[in-house]
Design a protein around this motif. Structure first.
Motif, PDB file in Angstrom:
ATOM      1  N   THR A   5      74.123-103.270-101.306  1.00 57.37           N
ATOM      2  CA  THR A   5      75.100-102.426-100.614  1.00 57.37           C
ATOM      3  C   THR A   5      74.768-102.423 -99.129  1.00 57.37           C
ATOM      4  O   THR A   5      73.608-102.526 -98.735  1.00 57.37           O
ATOM      5  CB  THR A   5      75.081-100.986-101.148  1.00 57.37           C
ATOM      6  OG1 THR A   5      73.758-100.449-101.007  1.00 57.37           O
ATOM      7  CG2 THR A   5      75.459-100.962-102.613  1.00 57.37           C
ATOM      8  N   SER A   7      73.532-101.702 -95.638  1.00 62.03           N
ATOM      9  CA  SER A   7      72.432-100.820 -95.241  1.00 62.03           C
ATOM     10  C   SER A   7      72.961 -99.635 -94.430  1.00 62.03           C
ATOM     11  O   SER A   7      73.726 -99.805 -93.488  1.00 62.03           O
ATOM     12  CB  SER A   7      71.417-101.602 -94.408  1.00 62.03           C
ATOM     13  OG  SER A   7      70.906-102.694 -95.133  1.00 62.03           O
ATOM     14  N   GLY A   8      72.509 -98.444 -94.805  1.00 55.98           N
ATOM     15  CA  GLY A   8      72.843 -97.253 -94.039  1.00 55.98           C
ATOM     16  C   GLY A   8      74.251 -96.742 -94.215  1.00 55.98           C
ATOM     17  O   GLY A   8      74.631 -95.735 -93.600  1.00 55.98           O
ATOM     18  N   LEU A   9      75.055 -97.397 -95.049  1.00 53.52           N
ATOM     19  CA  LEU A   9      76.436 -96.953 -95.251  1.00 53.52           C
ATOM     20  C   LEU A   9      76.458 -95.969 -96.413  1.00 53.52           C
ATOM     21  O   LEU A   9      76.187 -96.330 -97.557  1.00 53.52           O
ATOM     22  CB  LEU A   9      77.336 -98.146 -95.549  1.00 53.52           C
ATOM     23  CG  LEU A   9      78.848 -97.882 -95.548  1.00 53.52           C
ATOM     24  CD1 LEU A   9      79.318 -97.432 -94.170  1.00 53.52           C
ATOM     25  CD2 LEU A   9      79.606 -99.133 -95.976  1.00 53.52           C
ATOM     26  N   THR A  10      76.765 -94.721 -96.123  1.00 52.90           N
ATOM     27  CA  THR A  10      76.720 -93.674 -97.128  1.00 52.90           C
ATOM     28  C   THR A  10      78.097 -93.309 -97.661  1.00 52.90           C
ATOM     29  O   THR A  10      78.219 -92.447 -98.528  1.00 52.90           O
ATOM     30  CB  THR A  10      76.059 -92.415 -96.548  1.00 52.90           C
ATOM     31  OG1 THR A  10      76.803 -91.984 -95.389  1.00 52.90           O
ATOM     32  CG2 THR A  10      74.616 -92.692 -96.158  1.00 52.90           C
ATOM     33  N   ARG A  11      79.137 -93.928 -97.109  1.00 49.67           N
ATOM     34  CA  ARG A  11      80.501 -93.687 -97.581  1.00 49.67           C
ATOM     35  C   ARG A  11      81.145 -95.020 -97.953  1.00 49.67           C
ATOM     36  O   ARG A  11      80.550 -96.074 -97.770  1.00 49.67           O
ATOM     37  CB  ARG A  11      81.327 -92.992 -96.480  1.00 49.67           C
ATOM     38  CG  ARG A  11      80.811 -91.588 -96.140  1.00 49.67           C
ATOM     39  CD  ARG A  11      81.639 -90.960 -95.039  1.00 49.67           C
ATOM     40  NE  ARG A  11      81.409 -91.604 -93.741  1.00 49.67           N
ATOM     41  CZ  ARG A  11      82.152 -91.414 -92.661  1.00 49.67           C
ATOM     42  NH1 ARG A  11      83.204 -90.619 -92.722  1.00 49.67           N
ATOM     43  NH2 ARG A  11      81.860 -92.019 -91.534  1.00 49.67           N
ATOM     44  N   THR A  41      84.200 -96.575 -90.910  1.00 50.56           N
ATOM     45  CA  THR A  41      82.765 -96.488 -91.195  1.00 50.56           C
ATOM     46  C   THR A  41      82.024 -97.794 -90.898  1.00 50.56           C
ATOM     47  O   THR A  41      80.814 -97.791 -90.713  1.00 50.56           O
ATOM     48  CB  THR A  41      82.527 -96.127 -92.673  1.00 50.56           C
ATOM     49  OG1 THR A  41      83.106 -97.133 -93.516  1.00 50.56           O
ATOM     50  CG2 THR A  41      83.144 -94.770 -93.005  1.00 50.56           C
ATOM     51  N   ARG A  78      78.900 -98.558 -88.614  1.00 48.15           N
ATOM     52  CA  ARG A  78      78.014 -99.640 -89.015  1.00 48.15           C
ATOM     53  C   ARG A  78      78.649-100.991 -88.675  1.00 48.15           C
ATOM     54  O   ARG A  78      79.862-101.112 -88.514  1.00 48.15           O
ATOM     55  CB  ARG A  78      77.725 -99.586 -90.519  1.00 48.15           C
ATOM     56  CG  ARG A  78      77.295 -98.217 -91.038  1.00 48.15           C
ATOM     57  CD  ARG A  78      75.962 -97.797 -90.455  1.00 48.15           C
ATOM     58  NE  ARG A  78      74.883 -98.656 -90.934  1.00 48.15           N
ATOM     59  CZ  ARG A  78      73.667 -98.703 -90.393  1.00 48.15           C
ATOM     60  NH1 ARG A  78      73.392 -97.964 -89.326  1.00 48.15           N
ATOM     61  NH2 ARG A  78      72.732 -99.477 -90.901  1.00 48.15           N
ATOM     62  N   GLY A 391      84.171 -90.814-101.904  1.00 45.24           N
ATOM     63  CA  GLY A 391      82.809 -91.322-101.805  1.00 45.24           C
ATOM     64  C   GLY A 391      82.022 -91.244-103.098  1.00 45.24           C
ATOM     65  O   GLY A 391      81.115 -92.054-103.333  1.00 45.24           O
ATOM     66  N   ARG A 394      81.306 -94.387-105.418  1.00 45.60           N
ATOM     67  CA  ARG A 394      80.400 -95.475-105.049  1.00 45.60           C
ATOM     68  C   ARG A 394      79.367 -95.705-106.152  1.00 45.60           C
ATOM     69  O   ARG A 394      78.761 -94.775-106.670  1.00 45.60           O
ATOM     70  CB  ARG A 394      79.677 -95.171-103.731  1.00 45.60           C
ATOM     71  CG  ARG A 394      80.573 -95.174-102.524  1.00 45.60           C
ATOM     72  CD  ARG A 394      79.831 -94.766-101.256  1.00 45.60           C
ATOM     73  NE  ARG A 394      78.925 -95.808-100.792  1.00 45.60           N
ATOM     74  CZ  ARG A 394      77.618 -95.665-100.651  1.00 45.60           C
ATOM     75  NH1 ARG A 394      77.034 -94.512-100.958  1.00 45.60           N
ATOM     76  NH2 ARG A 394      76.879 -96.663-100.199  1.00 45.60           N
TER      77      ARG A 394
END
Length: 673
Positions: A5, A7-11, A41, A78, A391, A394
């Motif tokens: 997934t 990196s650092g993408l939370t949504r 995002t 990102r 979200g 995911r």
């Protein structure tokens, strides 16, 4: 190993290709402000930027990209950072004109478009490795970096080159694959037409010949061209893995069967960290949302059922078809969320800001020429908010009901010259069977013919002309163990070298289907036949008929006229604990529905519910819970039965018993329990 997934993408991913080099730097801050307004995002950057990053041999300018990535990071966006190897600079081709690809008739392409590359060229490979190394070294630790994006749409528009470098590379590939030239002669059947080779040095690519060439050679050249592109991808991927460990690497696929036929995505899916796909509606009058669902299901299947990412689609019309209509109001969100329903971890677009110049200036974008006072912009903002509310899905996986077998090698072989009928199109059959399953509200996984099929009560084979002995054994074992199989005509005919299986057709499937085919009998253009069912009803068919001889199978439908009158048209064979159906002609929608209805009864597969046509219901499940996606592609309100209570995530409303689904709308219910 890198994550799968970003990196650092939370949504969920939401954004598009961002090409700031097309605009004055003064525009960038306005772009980023609007991205935040829209809920973006992640954006894809640098994909076509080699000439800017290296304006002259060995001269590099990363300053503009430094400033761009810093600006994105400051605003919480990102970056999917591209290696720009799809378009080397003009200075490279002036120094290495032999790196431009050559067609089968000897024409060398010129610089001035994109993707015109000889993938065997040593100078290109060295230059691609160098620019990739420099990017990875510089940006491996950049806080905006979420994903590496290698090249762009491999195989589009050029996959195979026929130059002397490729000829030498092809010989090496053959030596590695076969070991001896005698094995090549055997595989290609070079005894026919006196084509026997005494050494690898005598073998050339399948260049232009006065009549049809050797089909085994042509098939292997498609495999070679695909493998050569994949070698270049893995070379860049390995550099990125080494210098930027932990950051996933992708390249954007084009799995829609109508858009890219030169890439074996089963093989490519094993090489990327995250499967991503580009999908564009083919507006030819058909139900475009069915092809969208098919492409999404195929992409998810290439990912092994894992979540994947829609890396490109369009906000409205495209610019490269004969006619490019705009999307209807609400269609962009409906398209986007239909991809999410079938496993995508977001919805990305080409592109962020609509270009003023160049070949794609009439291609729609998230920020149109008309700016923010436009319908497209308002719908982009609404979609951003909708994706933000989803979200929780995911990491969940789409649940499938049935499997459809597909193999790119079979497609390549089927489409070579001199087949029994040019009217038989394997892609058309795949589309038709998929549409029939879609209309029964069944969710489809695609599978390789040699894959484990034990999880599926029903497996459909719409067109697999090429089938290995291992695949045939796999299908027989599947049926013997209780599965239900449906096979369409002209399947199981040849082995992996395009050699007809020994004995009567359909060689690899004779035993599982319980029949042989004495003779293929394609119809002339415009001809049709009627077939009669067990209840006396008739169905129409065209394109193809066969002289079928049951050898254990029972006849269910019979040809009523034509050369094959009185012969079996559709058969059913009980084998072990399961059942195998065979249809020896091209059925239309009514016939396919009748056939699949009978097979679904054998398999114990029932549709999700009694739903209107063009209302789709798809489930995503995982540790986070169960999520029901309902998508209404019609102009009429609908109701969707629910097997549990839940909360609708786009409106916040509770849903129980029955879900109201407005015309053209999407609803996503997080089911309780």
């Amino acid at each position: 190993m890198p994550d799968t997934t970003p990196s650092g993408l939370t949504r969920l991913a939401f954004g598009g290709d961002y090409n700031p080099e097309q605009w004055p730097e003064s525009v960038w801050r306005e772009d980023v402000r609007l991205m935040r307004e829209a809920g973006v995002t992640m954006v894809s950057v640098g994909i076509f930027s080699w000439a800017l990053l290296e304006p002259a041999p060995g001269v590099h300018d990363f300053g503009w990209l430094d400033r761009l990535l810093d600006l994105l990071h400051e605003n919480g966006i990102r970056a999917d950072l591209g290696t720009p190897t799809v378009v080397p600079p003009v200075w490279f081709f002036r120094a290495h004109p032999e790196a431009l690809p050559v067609t089968a008739d000897g024409t060398r392409y010129a610089f001035g478009s994109r993707g015109a590359i000889c993938h065997s060229n040593a100078a290109y490979r060295a230059a691609a490795a160098d620019i990739t190394t420099r990017l990875a070294t510089r940006y491996a630790e950049h806080p905006a970096l979420a994903l590496w994006h290698v090249h762009n749409e491999y195989g589009v528009p050029v996959s195979a080159c026929y130059c002397d470098s490729c000829a030498a590379h092809f010989r090496r590939w053959l030596a590695d694959t076969y070991g001896t030239v005698e094995a090549v002669n055997e595989a290609w059947g070079t005894a026919f037409w006196g084509q026997r080779y005494a050494s690898f040095d005598e073998i050339e690519p399948p260049r232009l010949t006065p009549t049809v060439g050797n089909p085994g050679q042509a098939l292997d050249y498609k495999r070679f061209a695909d493998a050569t592109m994949r070698e270049n991808f893995t070379a860049e991927r390995d550099i990125l893995h080494r210098l930027a460990p932990g950051v996933p690497v992708t390249t954007n696929f084009m799995t829609a069967l109508s858009q890219c036929d030169s890439v074996d995505y089963w093989a490519w899916g094993r090489e990327v960290d995250l499967v991503s796909n580009d999908h564009y509606l083919i507006t030819d009058g058909r139900r475009t949302h069915v092809n969208l669902a098919m492409a999404a299901d195929l992409t998810r299947s290439v990912a092994g059922g894992a979540p994947w990412l829609l890396l490109e689609h369009s906000t409205s019309g495209v610019n490269w078809q004969p006619r490019n209509p705009a999307k209807a109001p609400g269609q962009m969100a409906r398209n986007s969320l239909a991809h999410v329903a079938r496993g995508s971890e977001g919805a990305m677009f080409f592109q962020w800001r609509q270009s003023r110049r160049g070949a794609e200036k009439f291609h729609s974008a998230m920020l149109p020429h008309g700016g923010t006072d436009t319908r497209v912009w308002r719908e982009v903002v609404e979609l951003g908010a909708a994706l933000d509310s989803l979200g929780a899905v995911r990491g969940t996986r789409t649940r499938a009901d049935v499997a459809v077998l597909w193999d790119w090698h079979s497609w390549w072989a089927q489409n070579l010259q001199w087949r029994p009928s040019e009217d038989h199109d394997p892609r058309e059959r795949a589309d038709a069977f998929y549409e029939a399953l879609y209309d029964r509200h069944l969710t489809v996984d695609f599978a390789h013919p040699e894959a484990d099929l034990s999880a599926y009560p029903l497996v459909v084979v719409p067109a697999l002309y090429l089938m290995t002995e291992a695949a045939g054994n796999n299908l027989q074992e599947y049926v013997e163990n209780g599965g239900t199989l449906v096979v369409s005509y002209f399947s199981g005919i040849v082995d992996e070298h395009d050699a007809v299986h020994e004995g009567a057709c359909p060689g690899a499937l004779r035993d599982v289907l319980g029949l042989t085919v004495e003779e293929l009998s394609p119809l002339l253009a415009g001809e049709s036949v009627r077939i009669t069912g067990p209840d006396g009803g008739e169905l129409g068919a065209d394109v193809w008929t066969e002289f079928v001889v049951p050898r254990g199978a029972e006849t269910v439908w019979t040809y009523a006229d034509g050369l094959t009158a009185g012969r079996p048209a559709v058969t059913r064979h009980r084998l072990g604990e399961g059942t195998a159906w065979y249809v020896s002609t091209r059925l239309g929608p009514e016939g396919l529905d009748a056939l699949l209805g009978r097979a679904a009864q054998d398999a114990g597969v029932a549709p999700y519910a009694e739903l209107p046509r063009d209302v789709e219901v798809v489930l995503r499940t995982g540790e986070a819970g169960e999520y029901l996606f309902a998508v209404n592609h019609t102009a009429t309100d609908a109701k969707v039965p629910l097997h549990a209570h839940g909360t609708e995530l786009l409106t916040g409303e509770r849903a129980a018993g029955c879900l109201a689904l407005p015309a053209g709308a999407v609803r996503v219910v997080r089911l309780d329990g």
